[in-house]
Design a protein around this motif. Structure first.
Motif, short mmCIF file in Angstrom:
data_model
loop_
_atom_site.label_atom_id
_atom_site.label_comp_id
_atom_site.label_asym_id
_atom_site.label_seq_id
_atom_site.Cartn_x
_atom_site.Cartn_y
_atom_site.Cartn_z
N LEU A 211 -26.07 20.31 -14.62
CA LEU A 211 -26.68 21.63 -14.46
C LEU A 211 -28.11 21.55 -14.98
O LEU A 211 -28.34 21.06 -16.09
N GLU A 212 -29.07 22.01 -14.19
CA GLU A 212 -30.47 21.95 -14.61
C GLU A 212 -31.15 23.28 -14.31
O GLU A 212 -31.02 23.84 -13.21
N CYS A 213 -31.87 23.77 -15.31
CA CYS A 213 -32.56 25.06 -15.18
C CYS A 213 -33.76 24.94 -14.24
O CYS A 213 -34.55 23.99 -14.34
N ARG A 214 -33.90 25.91 -13.36
CA ARG A 214 -35.03 25.92 -12.44
C ARG A 214 -36.32 26.38 -13.12
O ARG A 214 -37.41 26.20 -12.57
N GLY A 215 -36.17 26.95 -14.32
CA GLY A 215 -37.35 27.43 -15.03
C GLY A 215 -37.87 26.45 -16.06
O GLY A 215 -38.94 25.85 -15.90
N CYS A 216 -37.09 26.22 -17.11
CA CYS A 216 -37.57 25.41 -18.23
C CYS A 216 -37.12 23.95 -18.17
O CYS A 216 -37.55 23.14 -18.99
N GLY A 217 -36.23 23.62 -17.24
CA GLY A 217 -35.78 22.23 -17.12
C GLY A 217 -34.64 21.87 -18.05
O GLY A 217 -34.19 20.72 -18.06
N HIS A 218 -34.15 22.83 -18.83
CA HIS A 218 -33.00 22.57 -19.71
C HIS A 218 -31.83 22.05 -18.88
O HIS A 218 -31.53 22.58 -17.80
N ALA A 219 -31.18 20.97 -19.34
CA ALA A 219 -30.12 20.35 -18.55
C ALA A 219 -28.84 20.19 -19.37
O ALA A 219 -28.88 19.97 -20.58
N LEU A 220 -27.73 20.33 -18.69
CA LEU A 220 -26.40 20.11 -19.26
C LEU A 220 -25.64 19.17 -18.35
O LEU A 220 -25.75 19.26 -17.12
N GLU A 221 -24.88 18.25 -18.94
CA GLU A 221 -24.10 17.33 -18.12
C GLU A 221 -22.70 17.18 -18.70
O GLU A 221 -22.52 17.12 -19.92
N THR A 222 -21.72 17.15 -17.83
CA THR A 222 -20.35 16.91 -18.24
C THR A 222 -19.68 16.02 -17.21
O THR A 222 -20.15 15.91 -16.07
N GLN A 223 -18.62 15.36 -17.61
CA GLN A 223 -17.90 14.48 -16.69
C GLN A 223 -16.43 14.48 -17.04
O GLN A 223 -16.04 14.69 -18.19
N PHE A 224 -15.60 14.25 -16.03
CA PHE A 224 -14.16 14.16 -16.27
C PHE A 224 -13.51 13.42 -15.12
O PHE A 224 -14.06 13.31 -14.02
N CYS A 225 -12.32 12.89 -15.41
CA CYS A 225 -11.56 12.17 -14.39
C CYS A 225 -11.05 13.16 -13.35
O CYS A 225 -10.56 14.24 -13.69
N LEU A 226 -11.13 12.78 -12.09
CA LEU A 226 -10.55 13.60 -11.04
C LEU A 226 -9.03 13.51 -11.09
O LEU A 226 -8.48 12.45 -11.41
N PRO A 227 -8.33 14.59 -10.78
CA PRO A 227 -6.87 14.53 -10.77
C PRO A 227 -6.37 13.60 -9.68
O PRO A 227 -7.02 13.42 -8.64
N VAL A 228 -5.21 13.00 -9.92
CA VAL A 228 -4.58 12.10 -8.96
C VAL A 228 -3.33 12.77 -8.42
O VAL A 228 -2.46 13.18 -9.19
N PHE A 229 -3.22 12.87 -7.11
CA PHE A 229 -2.07 13.51 -6.49
C PHE A 229 -0.95 12.51 -6.26
O PHE A 229 -1.17 11.33 -6.02
N ALA A 230 0.28 13.01 -6.32
CA ALA A 230 1.45 12.17 -6.11
C ALA A 230 1.63 11.83 -4.64
O ALA A 230 2.06 10.75 -4.28
N ARG A 231 1.34 12.80 -3.78
CA ARG A 231 1.39 12.62 -2.32
C ARG A 231 2.80 12.33 -1.81
O ARG A 231 3.07 11.33 -1.16
N SER A 232 3.74 13.19 -2.12
CA SER A 232 5.05 13.07 -1.49
C SER A 232 5.00 13.73 -0.13
O SER A 232 4.12 14.53 0.17
#
Length: 316
Positions: free
Chosen positions: A280-301
């Motif tokens: 996420l990055e601000c269009r005004g002041c340039g302040h930025a936030l970053e996060t990350q996580f593993c995507l869920p894995v489906f069983a797929r029955s």
């Protein structure tokens, strides 16, 4: 939890206590090295996962002995070497290395030990066939992150990391809501699917109310956006997925200057999973936030094919 202890004591006296001591010592060593306050988060999560695995095993008509062992060991390698994910070796491999000599010394049969080690490795290696015990533990581990138990763990972990309420929601709520919506389709047992539907609804309802109260009181304002991923998606069994919906929870405006925020995302391969990186990055002041996580894995029955990628409830 007494049921778990009794199940292990009946076949390997003293093993339950030795595993718990190993987990407590491992976390204590990590918190000392990291100069953090003492914690039993890892031990408590392992206990809860084992307790849930015990119940699922009975419902699935599986002997709970192996699921309980795998559950107690499944995070034992998380603080290998006194650090958090110190190397590029999956924590389940470190857990297997710890489990092998302990189980041998406890007098378990080689076939039982091999079943525990296989179950630990199959938790992260999709190419390995998941045994009944492994399927039970995977579902138990995910169920511990749902419902009121999951909400409690969410805020406990945030407090341990020194995050306040708004910071915790900004950094981690996208993961929690994405996992909750995906949970019923990620489970490997029928019991797990049923329980996940019940518990995920509690997760979503709690955070819906929390976000609404924060906005109503003028404390913080969040919006939810749905990112649809459609390329190179595979289920646990290797079959293709057409789409995956990810819920991104973000402030409605920059916390520094109140300008609007741009949302960008990318994917990368982690040690054990495909990760989504959100910036996420601000269009005004340039302040930025970053996060990350593993995507869920489906069983797929086969029965889930029409449901894959859909949310338990629509995002607001």
């Amino acid at each position: 939890m007494n049921q778990v202890r009794k199940a292990l004591e009946a076949r390997a006296p003293g093993l339950h206590a030795r595993i718990e001591k190993m987990l407590a010592d491992s976390e204590a060593r990590y918190t000392r090295n990291a100069m953090q306050a003492p914690s039993e988060f890892l031990l408590e999560h392992s206990r809860r996962t084992a307790a849930i695995a015990y119940r699922i095993a009975l419902m699935e008509k599986v002997d709970p002995f192996l699921p309980c062992l795998i559950a107690l060991y499944h995070d034992a390698g998380k603080f290998h070497g006194g650090a958090y994910h110190k190397d590029d070796v999956p924590e389940e491999e470190h857990a297997a290395a710890l489990a092998d000599p302990m189980l041998s010394a406890s007098g378990l049969k080689r076939s039982e030990i091999d079943a525990v080690l296989h179950g630990l490795r199959a938790l992260y290696k999709d190419a390995l066939p998941a045994s009944a015990a492994c399927r039970v533990v995977q579902d138990a581990d995910r169920l511990d992150k749902l419902g009121v138990l999951g909400v409690g763990a969410f805020f406990t972990k945030a407090a341990m990391r020194g995050r306040g309420l708004v910071a915790a929601l900004t950094s981690s709520l996208s993961r929690e809501l994405t996992y909750a919506r995906a949970a019923p389709y990620s489970m490997l047992t029928e019991t797990g699917r049923r329980l996940a539907c019940e518990q995920a609804a509690k997760t979503l309802a709690f955070f819906d109310d929390l976000l609404q109260d924060l906005e109503d009181w003028g404390i913080a304002s969040f919006e939810r956006r749905v990112v649809v991923l459609e390329e190179d998606l595979r289920a646990r069994d290797g079959s293709p997925l057409q789409r995956l919906e990810v819920t991104i929870v973000m402030p409605r405006a920059c916390p520094e200057c109140d300008a609007s925020l741009n949302l960008a995302h990318s994917r990368r391969r982690g040690i054990k999973c495909e990760q989504l990186v959100v910036r996420l990055e601000c269009r005004g002041c340039g302040h930025a936030l970053e996060t990350q996580f593993c995507l869920p894995v489906f069983a797929r029955s086969e029965d889930d094919r029409a449901e894959l990628g859909r949310a338990v409830a629509p995002a607001h």
